[in-house]
Write a protein that holds these residues in place. Structure first.
Motif, PDB file in Angstrom:
ATOM      1  N   THR A 218       0.828  -1.398  -0.066  1.00 42.67           N
ATOM      2  CA  THR A 218      -0.042   0.106  -0.012  1.00 42.67           C
ATOM      3  C   THR A 218       0.731   1.283  -0.111  1.00 42.67           C
ATOM      4  OG1 THR A 218      -0.181   0.111   2.419  1.00 42.67           O
ATOM      5  CG2 THR A 218      -1.581  -1.173   1.153  1.00 42.67           C
ATOM      6  N   HIS A 219       1.858   1.244   0.279  1.00 43.40           N
ATOM      7  CA  HIS A 219       3.007   2.284   0.201  1.00 43.40           C
ATOM      8  C   HIS A 219       4.525   2.134  -0.436  1.00 43.40           C
ATOM      9  CE1 HIS A 219       4.586   0.846   4.078  1.00 43.40           C
ATOM     10  NE2 HIS A 219       3.675   0.424   4.230  1.00 43.40           N
ATOM     11  N   HIS A 220       5.247   3.269  -0.212  1.00 44.58           N
ATOM     12  CA  HIS A 220       6.634   3.148  -0.422  1.00 44.58           C
ATOM     13  C   HIS A 220       7.105   2.236   0.674  1.00 44.58           C
ATOM     14  CE1 HIS A 220       7.596   6.551  -3.070  1.00 44.58           C
ATOM     15  NE2 HIS A 220       6.517   7.013  -2.579  1.00 44.58           N
ATOM     16  N   PRO A 221       8.246   1.266   0.064  1.00 47.17           N
ATOM     17  CA  PRO A 221       8.767   0.142   1.020  1.00 47.17           C
ATOM     18  C   PRO A 221       9.641   0.632   2.048  1.00 47.17           C
ATOM     19  CG  PRO A 221       9.798   0.047  -1.083  1.00 47.17           C
ATOM     20  CD  PRO A 221       8.678   1.154  -1.017  1.00 47.17           C
ATOM     21  N   TYR A 222      10.424   1.845   1.787  1.00 45.33           N
ATOM     22  CA  TYR A 222      11.263   2.288   2.601  1.00 45.33           C
ATOM     23  C   TYR A 222      11.604   3.748   2.249  1.00 45.33           C
ATOM     24  CZ  TYR A 222      13.288  -0.588  -1.124  1.00 45.33           C
ATOM     25  OH  TYR A 222      13.733  -1.318  -2.325  1.00 45.33           O
ATOM     26  N   GLY A 223      12.618   4.402   3.455  1.00 42.08           N
ATOM     27  CA  GLY A 223      13.226   5.540   3.205  1.00 42.08           C
ATOM     28  C   GLY A 223      14.233   5.370   2.323  1.00 42.08           C
ATOM     29  N   ASP A 224      14.752   6.709   1.604  1.00 41.96           N
ATOM     30  CA  ASP A 224      15.919   6.269   0.903  1.00 41.96           C
ATOM     31  C   ASP A 224      17.162   6.475   1.442  1.00 41.96           C
ATOM     32  OD1 ASP A 224      17.370   6.734  -1.857  1.00 41.96           O
ATOM     33  OD2 ASP A 224      17.935   8.461  -1.191  1.00 41.96           O
ATOM     34  N   ASN A 225      18.229   5.742   1.031  1.00 43.48           N
ATOM     35  CA  ASN A 225      19.436   5.476   1.531  1.00 43.48           C
ATOM     36  C   ASN A 225      19.579   5.178   3.181  1.00 43.48           C
ATOM     37  OD1 ASN A 225      22.263   5.782   1.343  1.00 43.48           O
ATOM     38  ND2 ASN A 225      22.212   7.775   2.121  1.00 43.48           N
TER      39      ASN A 225
ATOM     40  N   GLN B 219      28.324  13.921  -3.326  1.00 39.62           N
ATOM     41  CA  GLN B 219      27.742  12.681  -3.136  1.00 39.62           C
ATOM     42  C   GLN B 219      26.676  12.555  -1.945  1.00 39.62           C
ATOM     43  OE1 GLN B 219      28.581  10.443  -5.673  1.00 39.62           O
ATOM     44  NE2 GLN B 219      29.313  12.371  -6.645  1.00 39.62           N
ATOM     45  N   VAL B 220      26.021  11.739  -2.139  1.00 38.25           N
ATOM     46  CA  VAL B 220      25.086  11.698  -1.236  1.00 38.25           C
ATOM     47  C   VAL B 220      25.561  11.244   0.105  1.00 38.25           C
ATOM     48  CG1 VAL B 220      22.735  10.169  -0.393  1.00 38.25           C
ATOM     49  CG2 VAL B 220      23.206  10.900  -2.779  1.00 38.25           C
ATOM     50  N   GLY B 221      25.196  11.983   1.134  1.00 33.66           N
ATOM     51  CA  GLY B 221      25.856  11.790   2.665  1.00 33.66           C
ATOM     52  C   GLY B 221      27.063  12.720   3.041  1.00 33.66           C
ATOM     53  N   GLN B 222      27.493  13.348   1.873  1.00 29.13           N
ATOM     54  CA  GLN B 222      28.594  14.271   2.251  1.00 29.13           C
ATOM     55  C   GLN B 222      27.952  15.762   2.930  1.00 29.13           C
ATOM     56  OE1 GLN B 222      30.552  14.989  -2.366  1.00 29.13           O
ATOM     57  NE2 GLN B 222      31.878  16.041  -0.684  1.00 29.13           N
TER      58      GLN B 222
ATOM     59  N   VAL C 121      21.355  15.039   0.108  1.00 36.35           N
ATOM     60  CA  VAL C 121      20.527  14.122   0.233  1.00 36.35           C
ATOM     61  C   VAL C 121      20.100  13.534  -1.336  1.00 36.35           C
ATOM     62  CG1 VAL C 121      19.411  14.586   2.290  1.00 36.35           C
ATOM     63  CG2 VAL C 121      18.549  15.511   0.082  1.00 36.35           C
ATOM     64  N   GLY C 122      20.659  14.411  -2.074  1.00 36.68           N
ATOM     65  CA  GLY C 122      20.373  14.139  -3.707  1.00 36.68           C
ATOM     66  C   GLY C 122      21.455  14.114  -4.515  1.00 36.68           C
ATOM     67  N   GLY C 123      21.508  13.301  -5.417  1.00 33.27           N
ATOM     68  CA  GLY C 123      22.569  13.038  -6.590  1.00 33.27           C
ATOM     69  C   GLY C 123      22.894  14.241  -7.209  1.00 33.27           C
ATOM     70  N   ALA C 124      24.259  14.328  -7.710  1.00 29.54           N
ATOM     71  CA  ALA C 124      24.453  15.294  -8.503  1.00 29.54           C
ATOM     72  C   ALA C 124      23.731  15.626 -10.026  1.00 29.54           C
ATOM     73  CB  ALA C 124      26.057  15.478  -8.905  1.00 29.54           C
ATOM     74  N   SER C 125      23.059  14.812 -10.346  1.00 27.97           N
ATOM     75  CA  SER C 125      22.315  14.739 -11.756  1.00 27.97           C
ATOM     76  C   SER C 125      23.257  15.187 -12.800  1.00 27.97           C
ATOM     77  CB  SER C 125      21.211  15.746 -11.722  1.00 27.97           C
ATOM     78  OG  SER C 125      20.442  15.224 -12.671  1.00 27.97           O
TER      79      SER C 125
ATOM     80  N   GLU D 276      15.797  10.337  -8.334  1.00 28.13           N
ATOM     81  CA  GLU D 276      16.542  10.908  -9.596  1.00 28.13           C
ATOM     82  C   GLU D 276      16.430  12.544  -9.152  1.00 28.13           C
ATOM     83  OE1 GLU D 276      16.733   7.126 -10.640  1.00 28.13           O
ATOM     84  OE2 GLU D 276      15.260   8.410  -9.749  1.00 28.13           O
ATOM     85  N   ASP D 277      15.196  12.869  -8.462  1.00 29.93           N
ATOM     86  CA  ASP D 277      14.693  14.390  -8.675  1.00 29.93           C
ATOM     87  C   ASP D 277      15.182  15.200  -7.670  1.00 29.93           C
ATOM     88  OD1 ASP D 277      13.268  13.009 -10.520  1.00 29.93           O
ATOM     89  OD2 ASP D 277      11.348  13.094  -9.492  1.00 29.93           O
ATOM     90  N   TYR D 278      15.564  14.423  -6.486  1.00 31.79           N
ATOM     91  CA  TYR D 278      15.980  15.246  -5.047  1.00 31.79           C
ATOM     92  C   TYR D 278      17.033  16.131  -5.088  1.00 31.79           C
ATOM     93  CZ  TYR D 278      14.163  10.872  -2.838  1.00 31.79           C
ATOM     94  OH  TYR D 278      13.284   9.576  -2.472  1.00 31.79           O
ATOM     95  N   ALA D 279      16.705  17.266  -4.716  1.00 31.13           N
ATOM     96  CA  ALA D 279      17.476  18.445  -4.597  1.00 31.13           C
ATOM     97  C   ALA D 279      18.698  18.103  -3.853  1.00 31.13           C
ATOM     98  CB  ALA D 279      17.064  19.791  -4.114  1.00 31.13           C
ATOM     99  N   GLU D 280      19.891  18.946  -4.097  1.00 32.60           N
ATOM    100  CA  GLU D 280      21.153  18.452  -3.111  1.00 32.60           C
ATOM    101  C   GLU D 280      20.783  18.602  -1.738  1.00 32.60           C
ATOM    102  OE1 GLU D 280      24.847  21.146  -1.699  1.00 32.60           O
ATOM    103  OE2 GLU D 280      24.894  20.845  -3.930  1.00 32.60           O
TER     104      GLU D 280
END
Length: 904
Positions: free
Chosen positions: A249-256, A304-307, A315-319, A630-634
């Motif tokens: 019914t919902h997203h399975p997990y939070g990102d990272n 990079q995510v986590g820096q 929290v978002g990739g460089a794209s 893919e959409d997350y902002a930095e």
């Protein structure tokens, strides 16, 4: 801490606040803070954002969203590629030919499956190769005969492996070998097509969602920019036969998180993980040796995510999306980070970063969004299209500095240099904006009235400026974008001029989004405001907007009595605009994330979901109501900003649409059934309801109200917890859908009436809680795409309610999503996240320091239009009007006494 120290500290803080209130402070706003949206192609246009545009050079208005651009080798023509459309442009005269012409029958459309990014001229300056997008082909087009002369498919067998469900993306012509290099976002690969034999001769695996493609000057090395973060799996054991019974019914997990990386179990289903965002396949640049057909390097460009960057966790990739290649260095635009990575490909290493620095007042915020890039022949200058800043940046390579800006249209995407290097060609997604799409005197243009069509793109021809001209251009771009204001803080106004600068009695904000309506069609008949009552099909006594046959049957028809009443009792704006065209943009903008180049391009291409395909890119989230990794902002958006400041929040219904999710009337837990596993933002995952239906027009908004009132009561009235500082909430049925008389929706207006009653119920309920005395309710739309407006197609609904909102007030101050977010951040003392927040118009005129605690009393719906009892019947529920109108139970006195004693 002793009492004496507390007293001294309190006096100090009081003196400090008083001192601040007596000194002017500088704030940033958009230049159009007092203007209405307008298009003036010969002068200055005012965008929905409140920014101005006055593009440089000569211009031609073309079809919207020209994400592909190629110049002929003879320097005489250009081709822009749009979804299902190409535009031929004579570079001398800027005369254009659109293919197909407006009004072409669907069966005669040459690119009926759409196009995506890739376009390249042949050496004859006549033949052009076009990405076919969804059909997995490359079209060969004759620009003189104006027709497709061949088609080359990426599907088929190469070296014993069969490929299917390809999706063509960017492409390049290699003249020395007479071949095409073509990216396949469906199968995450690059394909080599021999043009002599018309055969696919090689397939090289690259990263996820390959997007940008470039070539070294010696044609020996290819560069691929991958904008994908993950390869999204299905629930373990899911098949085409059992898919409906196995969904969760919902997203399975939070990102990272541990669960997203390694997998987990949800609702008894085994959920595979998506792996780490640090994977080399995720948001990276691959270099390919074309001599040996192998990937030789995988570069993780940007942050990079986590820096930790400038005090905030990434929290978002460089794209990384576009690449310009010189003799030894390649330059990669990292949209999310507002910078450019330098690859020393001769020595196989990353060799530096060029930050895009435009104005010290806003450089610390993100939002330039570098996209298209071009390198001068002498390799001394980079030209970078800033998707989020309506300009092309001119960058000195030697010093890595932004030396100037060239004014572009709204949303510049591509930039190219002429063959002789003397002219720049720039395309912009939205040009001058949309303008009106209805009303008295409006003449329907050939492209139609839908917001995404009426809003034309722009092609510019600009002589490469000298230093004096560039300085003037730069000054103009800054003036088009922001102004500094010196304002006196007013401690009496509940809206601080900067985050937390002065105290406010507002402690709780409820931020409500609805779906797809313009200002005129709901509020257009209100007096003392710029409305067109002839367009108010969703107003009150609006039977005159009906066809003649229905007009007699429905005298005094009321569709939105609660919208009208709430607007008149509290405050509304007649100068508010959604920055978005459609939902996929809107649910980014309204939550503090500027749509990046991937969101823009992916939302404007025809695509078919093939979730059981072997091509992993075909399972990509094609969502509209949530953000994908893919959409997350930095730094993220609203959720992450609140999380960093430890400000409490809770979400009802936002962010729960994922890849091709199911939406049927029984999906009442969250509005969705999920089989493609996509992470939710980590900050949001544990703060969102799993008992509230998000977007799903099969579910009545009245069902959502029952869910909301029940959960609110359980958690924050009879429960021990206090209401969080921010609640976000989605009530989507004003989106409308097909009529369903048996379900209580005999006409399109029924959905709006359902939504209107829900808005009435929300205000009725909240204004009878103990939190009302310190509450602000903000009501808006995620986008305006469903309606028409006589002033601008982006104009939409903004209403505010609460004790500290002026009563019976109409605001004529410019407003957009940036203004709303600035209001939230300023009240809750949360730093701004991006440039649109920081420069949003300050909406102080909405507020008063003389509270009126009068509750709102709902208006029941016109049952000829919408009967809630009929809509709820299929759920075995009736509408308990006595309970609804009574409101929430009064506060428990004993509980309040204990709470008070604990606070003391």
């Amino acid at each position: 801490m002793n009492a004496r120290y507390v007293l001294i500290l309190s006096v100090f803080l009081l003196v400090s606040v008083t001192a601040v209130a007596q000194q002017k402070v500088n704030i940033l706003e958009v230049p159009g803070y007092s203007q209405y949206c307008k298009i003036d192609t010969a002068g200055i246009s005012v965008l929905p954002s409140g920014r101005f545009v006055k593009p440089a050079g000569q211009m031609a208005r073309i079809t919207h969203d020209p994400f592909g651009l190629s110049l002929s080798p003879d320097g005489k023509k250009a081709v822009t590629l749009h979804n299902g459309v190409i535009t031929l442009i004579d570079l001398a005269s800027l005369k254009t030919i659109r293919i197909p012409k407006y009004g072409t029958n669907k069966k005669d459309l040459p690119f009926r499956d759409g196009n995506f990014l890739g376009v390249a001229f042949a050496p004859d300056s006549r033949t052009v190769y076009l990405s076919g997008g969804d059909n997995g082909a490359v079209f060969v087009f004759d620009t003189e005969k104006l027709r497709i002369i061949d088609s080359l498919s990426l599907n088929g067998e190469i070296n014993g492996k069969n490929y299917d469900d390809s999706f063509t993306s960017d492409l390049l012509l290699v003249t020395t070998t007479n071949e095409l290099l073509v990216l396949d976002r469906g199968n995450f690969r690059m394909v080599r097509i021999d043009l002599a034999t018309k055969k696919n001769v090689a397939s090289i695996d690259v990263g996820r969602q390959p997007f940008g493609l470039s070539l070294s000057p010696d044609h020996k090395m290819a560069f691929v920019a991958n904008v994908g973060m993950y390869s999204y799996p299905l629930i373990k054991g899911a098949t085409e036969k059992n898919v409906d019974s196995i969904m969760i019914t919902h997203h399975p997990y939070g990102d990272n998180t541990k669960e997203s990386i390694n997998g987990t179990v949800v609702e008894g289903r085994t959920i595979p993980g998506v792996g780490s965002p640090s994977s080399p396949e995720a948001m990276s640049v691959f270099t390919i040796d074309l001599i040996i057909n192998k990937v030789i390097s995988r570069f993780k460009t940007g942050y990079q995510v986590g820096q930790m960057i400038e005090g905030a966790e990434v929290v978002g990739g460089a794209s990384p999306n576009s690449i310009a290649v010189g003799k030894s260095l390649a330059y990669v635009t990292n949209a999310t980070n507002d910078n450019i990575s330098i690859i020393d490909y001769k020595n196989n290493k990353l060799s530096g970063t060029i930050p895009i620095r435009v104005d010290s007042r806003i450089d610390k915020y993100r939002g330039y969004l570098p996209f298209g890039i071009a390198l001068s022949k002498d390799e001394k200058t980079l030209y970078v299209a800033l998707l989020g800043f309506n300009a092309v940046a001119v960058i000195d390579v030697a010093t890595g500095t932004t030396v100037g800006l060239i004014p572009a249209g709204w949303g510049p995407a591509r930039v190219r240099l002429s063959v002789d290097g003397k002219e720049l060609y720039i395309t912009s997604c939205r040009g001058f904006g949309a303008g009106p799409n209805g009303g008295d005197g409006f003449v329907k243009p050939p492209q139609g009235t839908y917001i995404g069509d009426i809003q034309l793109g722009l092609f510019q021809k600009v002589p490469v400026p000298n230093s004096k001209q560039l300085a003037a251009y730069t000054k103009q771009v800054i003036a088009n974008t922001l102004i500094s204001k010196s304002v006196m803080p007013d401690p009496k106004n509940p809206l601080p001029v900067l985050p937390g600068l002065t105290k406010t009695p507002i402690k709780y904000i409820v931020y409500i989004t609805k779906e797809n309506r313009t200002y005129d069609e709901v509020l257009g008949q209100l007096k003392n405001a710029k409305g067109d009552s002839t367009l108010a099909r969703f107003g009150v006594h609006c039977e005159y907007t009906l066809p003649d046959a229905l007009r007699v049957q429905l005298p005094n028809m009321n569709v939105s009595p609660n919208h009208i009443k709430a607007a008149q009792q509290f405050a509304f704006s007649d100068n508010y605009y959604c920055d978005s065209d459609a939902s996929i943009h809107g649910h980014h903008w309204m939550l503090g994330v500027i749509p990046n180049e991937w969101v823009e391009a992916n939302s404007n291409v025809s695509k078919t979901a093939k979730i059981f395909s072997k091509a992993p890119g075909r399972r990509f989230p094609g969502s509209t109501g949530s953000m994908d990794p893919e959409d997350y902002a930095e730094r993220g958006g609203l959720w992450e900003a609140l999380g960093r400041k430890h400000v409490s929040f809770y979400n009802f219904g936002e962010g729960n649409e994922t890849a091709h999710n199911r939406e049927i009337w029984t999906d009442t837990a969250t509005g969705s059934g999920h089989v493609v596993m996509v992470p939710m933002q980590k900050a949001l995952f544990n703060r969102t309801s799993h008992n509230y239906a998000g977007f799903n027009t099969n579910i009545p908004d009245q069902f959502r109200m029952d869910q909301f009132e029940s959960e609110f009561t359980k958690m924050w009235i009879t429960g021990k917890r206090k209401m969080p500082a921010l609640i976000t909430m989605q009530v989507p049925n004003d989106h409308t859908a097909d009529v369903r008389p048996a379900d209580g929706y005999p006409m399109k207006q029924s959905y709006m009436a359902d939504n209107d009653l829900a808005v009435g119920r929300i205000l009725h309920f909240l204004s009878r809680t103990k939190y009302w005395k310190n509450m602000l309710v903000i009501i808006t739309e995620d986008d305006p795409q469903g309606g028409v407006d006589h002033l601008d197609a982006h104009r939409s609904i903004l209403m505010m309610a609460g004790p500290y909102v002026k009563k019976g007030y109409v605001s004529h101050t410019h407003a957009n999503f940036g203004s709303i977010l600035k209001t939230i951040y300023n009240i809750l003392d949360v730093p701004y996240v991006n440039q649109y927040d920081a420069t949003g118009t300050l909406l102080r005129d909405f507020f008063t320091n003389k509270p009126d605690f009068t509750p709102y009393t709902l208006v029941r719906s016109d049952t000829r239009v919408f009967d809630p009892s009929v809509a709820m019947k299929r759920y075995g529920k009736d509408v308990d009007w006595r309970k609804i109108e009574k409101g929430p139970d009064m506060d428990d006195e004993e509980h309040e006494r204990k709470d008070h004693e604990h606070a003391q």
